[in-house]
Design a protein around this motif. Structure first.
Motif, PDB file in Angstrom:
ATOM      1  N   ALA A 183       2.310   0.460   1.888  1.00 22.95           N
ATOM      2  CA  ALA A 183       1.818   0.926   0.596  1.00 22.95           C
ATOM      3  C   ALA A 183       1.193  -0.224  -0.193  1.00 22.95           C
ATOM      4  O   ALA A 183       0.156  -0.052  -0.846  1.00 22.95           O
ATOM      5  CB  ALA A 183       2.953   1.568  -0.199  1.00 22.95           C
ATOM      6  N   LEU A 184       1.807  -1.395  -0.132  1.00 20.38           N
ATOM      7  CA  LEU A 184       1.232  -2.554  -0.816  1.00 20.38           C
ATOM      8  C   LEU A 184      -0.117  -2.920  -0.214  1.00 20.38           C
ATOM      9  O   LEU A 184      -1.049  -3.321  -0.938  1.00 20.38           O
ATOM     10  CB  LEU A 184       2.193  -3.739  -0.738  1.00 20.38           C
ATOM     11  CG  LEU A 184       3.533  -3.603  -1.457  1.00 20.38           C
ATOM     12  CD1 LEU A 184       4.357  -4.874  -1.278  1.00 20.38           C
ATOM     13  CD2 LEU A 184       3.350  -3.299  -2.932  1.00 20.38           C
ATOM     14  N   MET A 185      -0.244  -2.799   1.104  1.00 23.55           N
ATOM     15  CA  MET A 185      -1.520  -3.088   1.757  1.00 23.55           C
ATOM     16  C   MET A 185      -2.597  -2.099   1.313  1.00 23.55           C
ATOM     17  O   MET A 185      -3.758  -2.474   1.084  1.00 23.55           O
ATOM     18  CB  MET A 185      -1.354  -3.052   3.273  1.00 23.55           C
ATOM     19  CG  MET A 185      -0.493  -4.170   3.820  1.00 23.55           C
ATOM     20  SD  MET A 185      -0.187  -3.969   5.593  1.00 23.55           S
ATOM     21  CE  MET A 185       1.157  -5.140   5.816  1.00 23.55           C
ATOM     22  N   VAL A 186      -2.219  -0.831   1.188  1.00 22.33           N
ATOM     23  CA  VAL A 186      -3.176   0.178   0.714  1.00 22.33           C
ATOM     24  C   VAL A 186      -3.600  -0.140  -0.718  1.00 22.33           C
ATOM     25  O   VAL A 186      -4.788  -0.060  -1.070  1.00 22.33           O
ATOM     26  CB  VAL A 186      -2.562   1.586   0.814  1.00 22.33           C
ATOM     27  CG1 VAL A 186      -3.434   2.614   0.092  1.00 22.33           C
ATOM     28  CG2 VAL A 186      -2.383   1.986   2.283  1.00 22.33           C
ATOM     29  N   TYR A 231      -0.874 -12.406   0.373  1.00 20.63           N
ATOM     30  CA  TYR A 231      -1.386 -13.562  -0.377  1.00 20.63           C
ATOM     31  C   TYR A 231      -1.306 -13.309  -1.882  1.00 20.63           C
ATOM     32  O   TYR A 231      -2.034 -13.918  -2.655  1.00 20.63           O
ATOM     33  CB  TYR A 231      -2.855 -13.822  -0.020  1.00 20.63           C
ATOM     34  CG  TYR A 231      -3.117 -14.507   1.297  1.00 20.63           C
ATOM     35  CD1 TYR A 231      -2.183 -14.512   2.328  1.00 20.63           C
ATOM     36  CD2 TYR A 231      -4.335 -15.165   1.520  1.00 20.63           C
ATOM     37  CE1 TYR A 231      -2.452 -15.138   3.532  1.00 20.63           C
ATOM     38  CE2 TYR A 231      -4.606 -15.796   2.726  1.00 20.63           C
ATOM     39  CZ  TYR A 231      -3.654 -15.770   3.732  1.00 20.63           C
ATOM     40  OH  TYR A 231      -3.916 -16.396   4.920  1.00 20.63           O
ATOM     41  N   THR A 232      -0.429 -12.401  -2.298  1.00 21.54           N
ATOM     42  CA  THR A 232      -0.339 -12.084  -3.721  1.00 21.54           C
ATOM     43  C   THR A 232      -0.058 -13.357  -4.524  1.00 21.54           C
ATOM     44  O   THR A 232       0.824 -14.138  -4.192  1.00 21.54           O
ATOM     45  CB  THR A 232       0.777 -11.053  -3.974  1.00 21.54           C
ATOM     46  OG1 THR A 232       0.491  -9.873  -3.209  1.00 21.54           O
ATOM     47  CG2 THR A 232       0.856 -10.682  -5.445  1.00 21.54           C
ATOM     48  N   GLY A 233      -0.857 -13.538  -5.564  1.00 22.79           N
ATOM     49  CA  GLY A 233      -0.744 -14.746  -6.369  1.00 22.79           C
ATOM     50  C   GLY A 233      -1.545 -15.916  -5.841  1.00 22.79           C
ATOM     51  O   GLY A 233      -1.537 -17.000  -6.429  1.00 22.79           O
ATOM     52  N   GLU A 234      -2.221 -15.720  -4.706  1.00 25.03           N
ATOM     53  CA  GLU A 234      -3.005 -16.805  -4.090  1.00 25.03           C
ATOM     54  C   GLU A 234      -4.478 -16.419  -3.942  1.00 25.03           C
ATOM     55  O   GLU A 234      -5.175 -16.932  -3.083  1.00 25.03           O
ATOM     56  CB  GLU A 234      -2.424 -17.152  -2.718  1.00 25.03           C
ATOM     57  CG  GLU A 234      -0.969 -17.585  -2.732  1.00 25.03           C
ATOM     58  CD  GLU A 234      -0.768 -18.964  -3.337  1.00 25.03           C
ATOM     59  OE1 GLU A 234      -1.769 -19.700  -3.521  1.00 25.03           O
ATOM     60  OE2 GLU A 234       0.373 -19.320  -3.642  1.00 25.03           O
ATOM     61  N   ASN A 235      -4.926 -15.489  -4.780  1.00 17.54           N
ATOM     62  CA  ASN A 235      -6.316 -15.040  -4.709  1.00 17.54           C
ATOM     63  C   ASN A 235      -7.095 -15.599  -5.900  1.00 17.54           C
ATOM     64  O   ASN A 235      -6.920 -15.142  -7.037  1.00 17.54           O
ATOM     65  CB  ASN A 235      -6.364 -13.507  -4.721  1.00 17.54           C
ATOM     66  CG  ASN A 235      -7.783 -12.959  -4.743  1.00 17.54           C
ATOM     67  OD1 ASN A 235      -8.741 -13.692  -4.529  1.00 17.54           O
ATOM     68  ND2 ASN A 235      -7.912 -11.668  -5.012  1.00 17.54           N
ATOM     69  N   ASP A 264      -3.075  -7.499 -11.325  1.00 17.12           N
ATOM     70  CA  ASP A 264      -1.634  -7.289 -11.194  1.00 17.12           C
ATOM     71  C   ASP A 264      -1.280  -6.593  -9.887  1.00 17.12           C
ATOM     72  O   ASP A 264      -0.105  -6.382  -9.597  1.00 17.12           O
ATOM     73  CB  ASP A 264      -1.120  -6.450 -12.371  1.00 17.12           C
ATOM     74  CG  ASP A 264      -1.228  -7.183 -13.696  1.00 17.12           C
ATOM     75  OD1 ASP A 264      -1.121  -8.428 -13.687  1.00 17.12           O
ATOM     76  OD2 ASP A 264      -1.431  -6.514 -14.728  1.00 17.12           O
ATOM     77  N   GLU A 265      -2.304  -6.234  -9.111  1.00 17.02           N
ATOM     78  CA  GLU A 265      -2.077  -5.559  -7.844  1.00 17.02           C
ATOM     79  C   GLU A 265      -1.784  -6.576  -6.739  1.00 17.02           C
ATOM     80  O   GLU A 265      -2.174  -7.750  -6.839  1.00 17.02           O
ATOM     81  CB  GLU A 265      -3.302  -4.733  -7.459  1.00 17.02           C
ATOM     82  CG  GLU A 265      -3.467  -3.449  -8.259  1.00 17.02           C
ATOM     83  CD  GLU A 265      -2.320  -2.485  -8.010  1.00 17.02           C
ATOM     84  OE1 GLU A 265      -2.329  -1.785  -6.982  1.00 17.02           O
ATOM     85  OE2 GLU A 265      -1.390  -2.447  -8.846  1.00 17.02           O
ATOM     86  N   PRO A 266      -1.113  -6.150  -5.664  1.00 21.52           N
ATOM     87  CA  PRO A 266      -0.892  -7.061  -4.535  1.00 21.52           C
ATOM     88  C   PRO A 266      -2.209  -7.421  -3.868  1.00 21.52           C
ATOM     89  O   PRO A 266      -3.184  -6.660  -3.946  1.00 21.52           O
ATOM     90  CB  PRO A 266       0.008  -6.258  -3.596  1.00 21.52           C
ATOM     91  CG  PRO A 266      -0.196  -4.827  -3.974  1.00 21.52           C
ATOM     92  CD  PRO A 266      -0.508  -4.829  -5.440  1.00 21.52           C
ATOM     93  N   TYR A 267      -2.233  -8.588  -3.243  1.00 23.66           N
ATOM     94  CA  TYR A 267      -3.407  -8.986  -2.467  1.00 23.66           C
ATOM     95  C   TYR A 267      -2.972  -9.376  -1.065  1.00 23.66           C
ATOM     96  O   TYR A 267      -2.170 -10.296  -0.887  1.00 23.66           O
ATOM     97  CB  TYR A 267      -4.151 -10.160  -3.114  1.00 23.66           C
ATOM     98  CG  TYR A 267      -5.361 -10.565  -2.300  1.00 23.66           C
ATOM     99  CD1 TYR A 267      -6.510  -9.786  -2.325  1.00 23.66           C
ATOM    100  CD2 TYR A 267      -5.334 -11.672  -1.457  1.00 23.66           C
ATOM    101  CE1 TYR A 267      -7.619 -10.109  -1.555  1.00 23.66           C
ATOM    102  CE2 TYR A 267      -6.431 -12.017  -0.682  1.00 23.66           C
ATOM    103  CZ  TYR A 267      -7.571 -11.229  -0.724  1.00 23.66           C
ATOM    104  OH  TYR A 267      -8.653 -11.543   0.056  1.00 23.66           O
ATOM    105  N   PHE A 268      -3.478  -8.647  -0.076  1.00 21.14           N
ATOM    106  CA  PHE A 268      -3.234  -8.967   1.331  1.00 21.14           C
ATOM    107  C   PHE A 268      -4.539  -9.441   1.955  1.00 21.14           C
ATOM    108  O   PHE A 268      -5.621  -8.980   1.603  1.00 21.14           O
ATOM    109  CB  PHE A 268      -2.705  -7.738   2.087  1.00 21.14           C
ATOM    110  CG  PHE A 268      -1.236  -7.494   1.900  1.00 21.14           C
ATOM    111  CD1 PHE A 268      -0.330  -7.749   2.928  1.00 21.14           C
ATOM    112  CD2 PHE A 268      -0.739  -7.011   0.705  1.00 21.14           C
ATOM    113  CE1 PHE A 268       1.020  -7.526   2.758  1.00 21.14           C
ATOM    114  CE2 PHE A 268       0.611  -6.780   0.523  1.00 21.14           C
ATOM    115  CZ  PHE A 268       1.492  -7.038   1.554  1.00 21.14           C
TER     116      PHE A 268
END
Length: 519
Positions: free
Chosen positions: A106-109, A66-70, A76-80
């Motif tokens: 890794a992105l999930m972590v 959901y990166t960019g949808e939080n 700037d970090e990914p969002y899952f």
């Protein structure tokens, strides 16, 4: 985020909607995603093949990017999202993703760590931007440890990651129903969660004292492994010691009297013949009693969920949780009477109708515990008892809820001949369901192949007789993640009877807590 962003997403992803073209694009994307796995499917039934590939497919569905949808915070970090739930997924889903898509893992972590950064705790369950209920321990600790020990980087802030897992071990949140751990005062002072815990430091559901004790112990072991790998010797020693707390709820004198017929007549009750089960324990040190069969299909199957009162284990009974010590089977086997008695007891658990249920994630490990007693052939035997009888491509071919992809990932891994002990750099070996199974590491481009000699598609030859790793004899019943990052060839010679030698020596057993900290 907004209707404008929704429209922008739609236009960017499917600018000119054409059903067949969109379908073809999706199929191409899935073929690329699945291409890291290859198998020799000659002679393998369509049912087995469908079960295998659909299991991998389901494993890739969650968590979702959901990166960019939080809307909750700027980062700037990914969002899952859709970590639903890590209690389920830390066992097989995240370990499978680490093998097949380490960048995504890794992105999930990174996302988990960023949740900690902004909300103060790692989640144990999260969906639709909301905190979910904590089912037992703080199992994101296990996910982070698993990823760290297997060398994932890709921009992960491991200093912050370690801070997050230590927070779970040391700092009790106000509401431990949705994050962290409750009862930490008792955990640190008594070495277990008492059934009558007077937890005034936070709010939570005061049940599951036995299973929470066992899960906290494993969470702390995973932190200990992470600390040791980071050179934090004092922390490693502290959390290793706490990881031994599981034995504080083991009542060596407890028994299990079973109703094998379902009849109300007390004359049908049978003593299982085994003593020693995990049991609820009071603050004063005395033990209570919970029927070890409670919350198995034999007795009040649905009695141990997130419902108040009357149970001290979660989604399973004391029969199951007595075996659930992923990090210290050596001590458990000794406590249960030695390898011979342990094997008989584990077989009794599997063979007695109504005691064992393979539709819940914490049960997976119990197929493979024979490895720790020097009987890896029995693990393979019980794998084939449940696959494909319980896991197949029929309408009822998934025995439990595959909400986290854990059912699918379990089947996919086992069919490739490996079972990861989530949170450790350990993969237990069984023969694959194919003549050959390969995984190509997306980072290094190197391929790890497990090849079976003597394979038969009727699955009569299911016992490993001997093995070679890159042409050299290999006697251990387990491997490490380096096989998948460095690539190689593991050759298994199979036979129709259990081998008396392969994987049976003490030196060839999977590691338990003492030996793991000697390596």
């Amino acid at each position: 985020m907004s209707t404008a962003q929704a429209c922008k997403n739609a236009e960017a992803e499917i600018g000119d909607f054409d059903f067949q073209a969109t379908r073809a694009t999706a199929e191409k994307a899935w073929r690329k995603k699945l291409s890291v796995v290859s198998v020799d499917n000659s002679g393998i039934s369509k049912s087995i093949q469908r079960s295998f590939w659909s299991s991998i497919y389901r494993s890739f569905i969650s968590p979702q990017d959901y990166t960019g949808e939080n809307p909750l915070w700027q980062s700037d970090e990914p969002y899952f999202d859709s970590y639903y739930c890590i209690w389920d997924s830390h066992r097989t889903t995240h370990p499978l993703l680490t093998l097949l898509d380490p960048h995504a893992q890794a992105l999930m972590v990174r996302s988990l760590i960023d949740i900690y950064r902004h909300e103060g705790k790692l989640p144990d369950c999260r969906m639709s931007l909301c905190k979910g209920l904590t089912q037992g321990g703080s199992n994101a600790d296990n996910v982070l440890a698993d990823s760290y020990l297997k060398g994932l980087k890709d921009g992960i802030d491991w200093k912050m990651g370690y801070e997050a897992v230590v927070s779970d071990a040391e700092v009790q949140p106000r509401d431990w129903t949705v994050e962290g751990r409750g009862g930490l005062r008792s955990w640190k002072s008594l070495g277990y969660i008492p059934v009558d815990d007077n937890d005034f430091q936070g709010v939570g559901l005061h049940t599951r004292s036995v299973s929470r004790t066992i899960e906290y112990a494993y969470n702390d072991f995973c932190i200990a492994k992470m600390a040791r790998a980071m050179g934090k010797a004092e922390d490693a020693e502290k959390y290793l010691k706490r990881s031994q707390n599981w034995i504080n709820v083991f009542d060596a004198s407890s028994r299990s009297i079973l109703n094998l017929t379902g009849s109300p007549d007390e004359g049908d009750l049978v003593d299982s013949g085994f003593r020693g089960f995990v049991q609820p324990r009071y603050t004063n040190g005395t033990f209570g009693y919970q029927d070890p069969a409670l919350c198995s299909p034999m007795l009040e199957f649905t009695g141990c969920y997130l419902n108040p009162g009357g149970h001290e284990t979660y989604e399973g009974g004391a029969w199951l949780y007595t075996f659930y010590v992923p990090h210290d089977q050596a001590t458990l086997i000794k406590a249960l009477g030695g390898p011979g008695t342990f094997v008989r007891r584990l077989e009794y658990f599997h063979n007695t109708p109504g005691l064992f249920y393979l539709g819940d994630e914490q049960s997976y490990l119990l197929l493979f515990l024979f490895h720790y007693a020097g009987r890896p052939g029995l693990s393979a035997q019980y794998v084939h008892k449940y696959i494909p009888s319980a896991y197949n491509d029929t309408l009822n071919g998934i025995p439990g809820n595959d909400d986290s992809g854990a059912m699918g990932s379990f089947v996919a891994l086992v069919m490739m001949g490996i079972f990861p002990v989530g949170g450790q750099d350990v993969y237990l070996l069984v023969p694959p369901f194919f003549r050959e199974a390969s995984i190509t590491n997306p980072h290094s481009g190197k391929t790890a192949t497990i090849r079976s000699h003597g394979f038969d598609d009727a699955y009569k030859n299911i016992y490993i007789q001997s093995a070679k790793m890159n042409g050299k004899p290999y006697t251990k019943s387990w491997i490490t993640h380096s096989f998948f990052t460095e690539g190689g060839l593991l050759e298994l010679t199979l036979g129709s009877r259990e081998s008396p030698t392969w994987g049976t020596r003490k030196a060839d057993l999977p590691p338990s807590a003492p030996t793991q900290f000697q390596r």
